[in-house]
Structure formats: structure tokens, C-alpha cells
Motif scaffolding. Structure first.
Motif, PDB file in Angstrom:
ATOM      1  N   LYS A  55       0.847  -1.192   0.000  1.00  0.00           N
ATOM      2  CA  LYS A  55       0.000   0.000   0.000  1.00  0.00           C
ATOM      3  C   LYS A  55       0.881   1.239   0.000  1.00  0.00           C
ATOM      4  CE  LYS A  55      -3.572   2.627   0.165  1.00  0.00           C
ATOM      5  NZ  LYS A  55      -4.392   2.789  -1.072  1.00  0.00           N
ATOM      6  N   LYS A  56       0.593   2.124  -0.968  1.00  0.00           N
ATOM      7  CA  LYS A  56       1.361   3.358  -1.108  1.00  0.00           C
ATOM      8  C   LYS A  56       0.459   4.565  -0.914  1.00  0.00           C
ATOM      9  CE  LYS A  56       4.396   1.248  -4.589  1.00  0.00           C
ATOM     10  NZ  LYS A  56       4.874   1.334  -6.002  1.00  0.00           N
ATOM     11  N   PHE A  57       1.031   5.622  -0.338  1.00  0.00           N
ATOM     12  CA  PHE A  57       0.366   6.915  -0.272  1.00  0.00           C
ATOM     13  C   PHE A  57       1.291   7.907  -0.976  1.00  0.00           C
ATOM     14  CE2 PHE A  57      -1.175   4.511   3.374  1.00  0.00           C
ATOM     15  CZ  PHE A  57      -2.555   4.655   3.227  1.00  0.00           C
ATOM     16  N   GLY A  58       0.965   8.203  -2.220  1.00  0.00           N
ATOM     17  CA  GLY A  58       1.879   8.989  -3.036  1.00  0.00           C
ATOM     18  C   GLY A  58       3.155   8.195  -3.266  1.00  0.00           C
ATOM     19  N   ARG A 110      -6.133  -1.259   8.863  1.00  0.00           N
ATOM     20  CA  ARG A 110      -7.173  -0.660   8.014  1.00  0.00           C
ATOM     21  C   ARG A 110      -7.347  -1.446   6.715  1.00  0.00           C
ATOM     22  NH1 ARG A 110      -6.056   5.845   8.995  1.00  0.00           N
ATOM     23  NH2 ARG A 110      -6.875   5.861  11.153  1.00  0.00           N
ATOM     24  N   SER A 111      -6.315  -2.098   6.276  1.00  0.00           N
ATOM     25  CA  SER A 111      -6.434  -2.967   5.096  1.00  0.00           C
ATOM     26  C   SER A 111      -7.250  -4.207   5.437  1.00  0.00           C
ATOM     27  CB  SER A 111      -5.050  -3.367   4.580  1.00  0.00           C
ATOM     28  OG  SER A 111      -4.309  -2.239   4.167  1.00  0.00           O
ATOM     29  N   ILE A 112      -7.043  -4.741   6.637  1.00  0.00           N
ATOM     30  CA  ILE A 112      -7.827  -5.891   7.095  1.00  0.00           C
ATOM     31  C   ILE A 112      -9.305  -5.524   7.182  1.00  0.00           C
ATOM     32  CG2 ILE A 112      -8.277  -7.372   9.106  1.00  0.00           C
ATOM     33  CD1 ILE A 112      -5.223  -7.357   9.598  1.00  0.00           C
ATOM     34  N   LEU A 113      -9.582  -4.296   7.636  1.00  0.00           N
ATOM     35  CA  LEU A 113     -10.954  -3.831   7.797  1.00  0.00           C
ATOM     36  C   LEU A 113     -11.587  -3.376   6.486  1.00  0.00           C
ATOM     37  CD1 LEU A 113     -10.446  -1.750  11.071  1.00  0.00           C
ATOM     38  CD2 LEU A 113     -11.594  -3.957  10.882  1.00  0.00           C
ATOM     39  N   GLY A 114     -10.804  -3.353   5.409  1.00  0.00           N
ATOM     40  CA  GLY A 114     -11.331  -2.958   4.106  1.00  0.00           C
ATOM     41  C   GLY A 114     -11.395  -1.464   3.883  1.00  0.00           C
ATOM     42  N   TYR A 115     -10.710  -0.683   4.715  1.00  0.00           N
ATOM     43  CA  TYR A 115     -10.695   0.770   4.534  1.00  0.00           C
ATOM     44  C   TYR A 115      -9.852   1.186   3.327  1.00  0.00           C
ATOM     45  CZ  TYR A 115     -12.556   1.306   9.332  1.00  0.00           C
ATOM     46  OH  TYR A 115     -13.320   1.263  10.470  1.00  0.00           O
ATOM     47  N   TYR A 116      -8.808   0.436   3.041  1.00  0.00           N
ATOM     48  CA  TYR A 116      -7.878   0.793   1.977  1.00  0.00           C
ATOM     49  C   TYR A 116      -7.897  -0.232   0.855  1.00  0.00           C
ATOM     50  CZ  TYR A 116      -5.646   4.042   5.299  1.00  0.00           C
ATOM     51  OH  TYR A 116      -5.385   5.050   6.183  1.00  0.00           O
ATOM     52  N   HIS A 117      -7.811   0.257  -0.381  1.00  0.00           N
ATOM     53  CA  HIS A 117      -7.609  -0.611  -1.528  1.00  0.00           C
ATOM     54  C   HIS A 117      -6.101  -0.818  -1.693  1.00  0.00           C
ATOM     55  CE1 HIS A 117     -11.684  -0.469  -3.533  1.00  0.00           C
ATOM     56  NE2 HIS A 117     -11.816   0.406  -2.548  1.00  0.00           N
ATOM     57  N   PRO A 118      -5.629  -2.046  -1.726  1.00  0.00           N
ATOM     58  CA  PRO A 118      -4.182  -2.278  -1.857  1.00  0.00           C
ATOM     59  C   PRO A 118      -3.669  -1.910  -3.238  1.00  0.00           C
ATOM     60  CG  PRO A 118      -5.378  -4.357  -1.983  1.00  0.00           C
ATOM     61  CD  PRO A 118      -6.388  -3.308  -1.630  1.00  0.00           C
ATOM     62  N   ASP A 119      -2.393  -1.534  -3.287  1.00  0.00           N
ATOM     63  CA  ASP A 119      -1.728  -1.307  -4.576  1.00  0.00           C
ATOM     64  C   ASP A 119      -1.150  -2.602  -5.125  1.00  0.00           C
ATOM     65  OD1 ASP A 119      -1.876   1.672  -4.919  1.00  0.00           O
ATOM     66  OD2 ASP A 119      -0.926   1.585  -2.955  1.00  0.00           O
ATOM     67  N   GLY A 120      -1.082  -3.609  -4.286  1.00  0.00           N
ATOM     68  CA  GLY A 120      -0.617  -4.922  -4.701  1.00  0.00           C
ATOM     69  C   GLY A 120      -0.929  -5.937  -3.623  1.00  0.00           C
ATOM     70  N   GLY A 121      -1.089  -7.191  -4.019  1.00  0.00           N
ATOM     71  CA  GLY A 121      -1.359  -8.243  -3.056  1.00  0.00           C
ATOM     72  C   GLY A 121      -2.828  -8.354  -2.688  1.00  0.00           C
ATOM     73  N   GLU A 122      -3.118  -9.203  -1.703  1.00  0.00           N
ATOM     74  CA  GLU A 122      -4.499  -9.508  -1.351  1.00  0.00           C
ATOM     75  C   GLU A 122      -4.659  -9.695   0.156  1.00  0.00           C
ATOM     76  OE1 GLU A 122      -6.329 -12.182  -4.869  1.00  0.00           O
ATOM     77  OE2 GLU A 122      -4.558 -13.058  -3.900  1.00  0.00           O
ATOM     78  N   VAL A 123      -5.877  -9.459   0.626  1.00  0.00           N
ATOM     79  CA  VAL A 123      -6.266  -9.746   2.003  1.00  0.00           C
ATOM     80  C   VAL A 123      -7.541 -10.586   1.962  1.00  0.00           C
ATOM     81  CG1 VAL A 123      -6.986  -8.793   4.225  1.00  0.00           C
ATOM     82  CG2 VAL A 123      -5.295  -7.578   2.844  1.00  0.00           C
ATOM     83  N   ASN A 177     -13.010 -11.272   0.649  1.00  0.00           N
ATOM     84  CA  ASN A 177     -12.300 -10.036   0.361  1.00  0.00           C
ATOM     85  C   ASN A 177     -12.942  -8.902   1.154  1.00  0.00           C
ATOM     86  OD1 ASN A 177     -11.826  -7.428  -1.056  1.00  0.00           O
ATOM     87  ND2 ASN A 177     -10.675  -8.695  -2.483  1.00  0.00           N
ATOM     88  N   PRO A 178     -12.178  -8.192   2.012  1.00  0.00           N
ATOM     89  CA  PRO A 178     -12.776  -7.186   2.893  1.00  0.00           C
ATOM     90  C   PRO A 178     -13.260  -5.928   2.175  1.00  0.00           C
ATOM     91  CG  PRO A 178     -10.401  -7.173   3.120  1.00  0.00           C
ATOM     92  CD  PRO A 178     -10.735  -8.349   2.251  1.00  0.00           C
ATOM     93  N   ILE A 179     -12.911  -5.764   0.908  1.00  0.00           N
ATOM     94  CA  ILE A 179     -13.415  -4.630   0.140  1.00  0.00           C
ATOM     95  C   ILE A 179     -14.677  -5.028  -0.632  1.00  0.00           C
ATOM     96  CG2 ILE A 179     -12.918  -3.041  -1.765  1.00  0.00           C
ATOM     97  CD1 ILE A 179      -9.973  -3.112  -0.869  1.00  0.00           C
ATOM     98  N   LYS A 180     -14.607  -6.161  -1.325  1.00  0.00           N
ATOM     99  CA  LYS A 180     -15.742  -6.595  -2.141  1.00  0.00           C
ATOM    100  C   LYS A 180     -16.892  -7.127  -1.291  1.00  0.00           C
ATOM    101  CE  LYS A 180     -12.824  -7.811  -6.104  1.00  0.00           C
ATOM    102  NZ  LYS A 180     -12.348  -8.918  -6.986  1.00  0.00           N
ATOM    103  N   GLU A 181     -16.565  -7.701  -0.137  1.00  0.00           N
ATOM    104  CA  GLU A 181     -17.601  -8.288   0.719  1.00  0.00           C
ATOM    105  C   GLU A 181     -17.490  -7.720   2.135  1.00  0.00           C
ATOM    106  OE1 GLU A 181     -18.347 -12.681  -0.659  1.00  0.00           O
ATOM    107  OE2 GLU A 181     -16.191 -12.273  -0.803  1.00  0.00           O
ATOM    108  N   ARG A 182     -17.440  -6.405   2.200  1.00  0.00           N
ATOM    109  CA  ARG A 182     -17.106  -5.735   3.451  1.00  0.00           C
ATOM    110  C   ARG A 182     -18.149  -5.953   4.534  1.00  0.00           C
ATOM    111  NH1 ARG A 182     -16.007   0.524   4.778  1.00  0.00           N
ATOM    112  NH2 ARG A 182     -14.668   0.199   6.581  1.00  0.00           N
ATOM    113  N   THR A 183     -19.426  -5.935   4.164  1.00  0.00           N
ATOM    114  CA  THR A 183     -20.476  -6.115   5.169  1.00  0.00           C
ATOM    115  C   THR A 183     -20.344  -7.471   5.853  1.00  0.00           C
ATOM    116  OG1 THR A 183     -21.995  -4.684   3.929  1.00  0.00           O
ATOM    117  CG2 THR A 183     -22.963  -6.152   5.574  1.00  0.00           C
ATOM    118  N   LYS A 184     -20.119  -8.517   5.077  1.00  0.00           N
ATOM    119  CA  LYS A 184     -19.962  -9.856   5.641  1.00  0.00           C
ATOM    120  C   LYS A 184     -18.707  -9.937   6.503  1.00  0.00           C
ATOM    121  CE  LYS A 184     -22.333 -12.469   1.991  1.00  0.00           C
ATOM    122  NZ  LYS A 184     -22.174 -13.495   0.931  1.00  0.00           N
TER     123      LYS A 184
END
Length: 212
Positions: free
Chosen positions: A9-12, A45-58, A64-71
């Protein structure tokens, strides 16, 4: 239960997580440590799905905590270091938690009482106006009442007095249900008797992963 594969995960131009891989399994109780800026918060925050990774998976329980965040969030309790600025009254907050996350309000009251927090006398008070210690106690009570199989505590005792810290650790020790516990902390000595694993991060990488 938590699977992290080559997470970046990158910020700038700043790399906050640099190809991190690790798993947290059922009955793992982990102290996640490292200096400020080491990547601990970004990992959580990546585990919680707050951030979209720039590489890799959680993956959380295979999801997937982003695609299926409610579950995903249905099975996670998270107590942040700084309580959120919630303007709801305690009664309104408990009702919201009860409806949205299927949490028994009486169980929240039970754990609040165990933390020496008398919420019955403060039901109409705004959460935002509570003291830091009262906010932390209520959030801890909610996290325990939710019966999640993953609980993440970010510096959970920062606003607690020594007696409240003892109550918190006592409740965690009494809870024998199978789960994954993550403690983001700077004080290993406080959680040493609760954890079986210590992960140390530095500059966005896992530099040590020790099982006790």
C-alpha cells in the motif's frame, strides 16, 4: 482466519506496506508492534477494508474485505485508539449496534458493568461527551458483546486507569471462545500474558514474527 499475501500500500511516493505476507489463525493472540509509521495502522485498516491495496491480497475467513465488506465486518470487532466522534446518545448507540450487528443490548450492559461503567445512569448522555475512559470502556463492552471471531484492539488501554486495565485483561482471560485477537500496542509487558505471538513491523515490513 486472516490471510495477507504480498500486500503493498502506497500513499503517493511513500510505501506504507511493502510486500507484507502473514497469516493470523484461530486462537492466535498477537501483539502487533513497531514504531510510529511502521505500517501497523495501514495493515489494520487494510484488514478492515478501509484501503484498496496497490498490490497483493487480504482475505478474512476467505472473503475479500473490500468486495464483501459487510460480511467481513460482521465477524470483526474493532476498538480504535481514538474513539470516533459519535454524537448519538448511549441508548441510541446501543440500539444501532443491536440492530445493525445483532448484538444483545443486555450483554453490552453486562460487560460495561464488568468494566465498572454504569451506563444505566447515562443512557441519555451523548457518547461524544463521555470521558475518554468511559468511551473506551463502552467500546470494549461492545466488542466483547458482539461475539466476533476476530477482535482488533488498537492501544486499547490508552485511556484506562490501572483498575480498568485489570478488568479488561480479566475479561479477555475469562473468554474461552475460539477467536483471533490482535493487539496494536507499544507496551508488550501489558499484554504479555494474553498473547502467544509477537509481530514487529518496521518501514512497512514484518521484520520479526515470534511465537511464544
Amino acid at each position: 482466519m486472516i490471510e495477507i499475501k504480498n500486500l503493498t500500500k502506497k500513499f503517493g511516493s511513500h510505501v506504507s506496506l511493502d510486500d507484507v505476507s502473514c497469516n493470523f489463525n484461530k486462537n492466535d493472540s498477537v501483539a502487533l508492534m513497531g514504531a510510529n509509521g511502521a505500517g501497523k495502522t495501514t495493515l489494520i485498516r487494510s484488514i478492515l477494508g478501509y484501503y484498496h491495496p496497490d498490490g497483493g491480497e487480504v482475505f478474512i475467513n476467505g472473503l475479500n474485505p473490500i468486495k464483501e465488506r459487510t460480511k467481513v465486518l460482521h465477524n470483526i470487532s474493532f476498538v480504535p485508539q481514538l474513539p470516533p466522534p459519535i454524537k448519538l446518545s448511549i441508548e441510541e448507540l446501543m440500539h444501532y449496534i443491536s440492530v445493525s450487528a445483532d448484538v444483545d443490548k443486555e450483554l453490552i450492559k453486562h460487560y460495561a458493568n464488568e468494566m465498572k461503567l454504569d451506563i444505566s445512569a447515562n443512557m441519555n448522555k451523548s457518547f461524544f461527551k463521555l470521558s475518554g475512559g468511559m468511551k473506551q470502556k463502552l467500546l470494549i463492552a461492545i466488542s466483547l458483546a458482539k461475539k466476533s471471531n476476530i477482535i482488533i484492539y488498537d492501544e486499547p488501554t490508552a485511556n484506562l486507569d490501572p483498575k480498568a486495565r485489570d478488568d479488561f485483561y480479566r475479561l479477555l482471560n475469562k473468554n474461552e471462545e475460539e477467536k483471533t485477537l490482535l493487539f496494536v500496542t507499544h507496551r508488550l509487558e501489558e499484554v504479555r500474558d494474553l498473547v502467544n505471538r509477537q509481530i514487529y513491523m518496521d518501514m512497512g515490513k514484518v521484520v520479526s514474527d515470534e511465537i511464544f
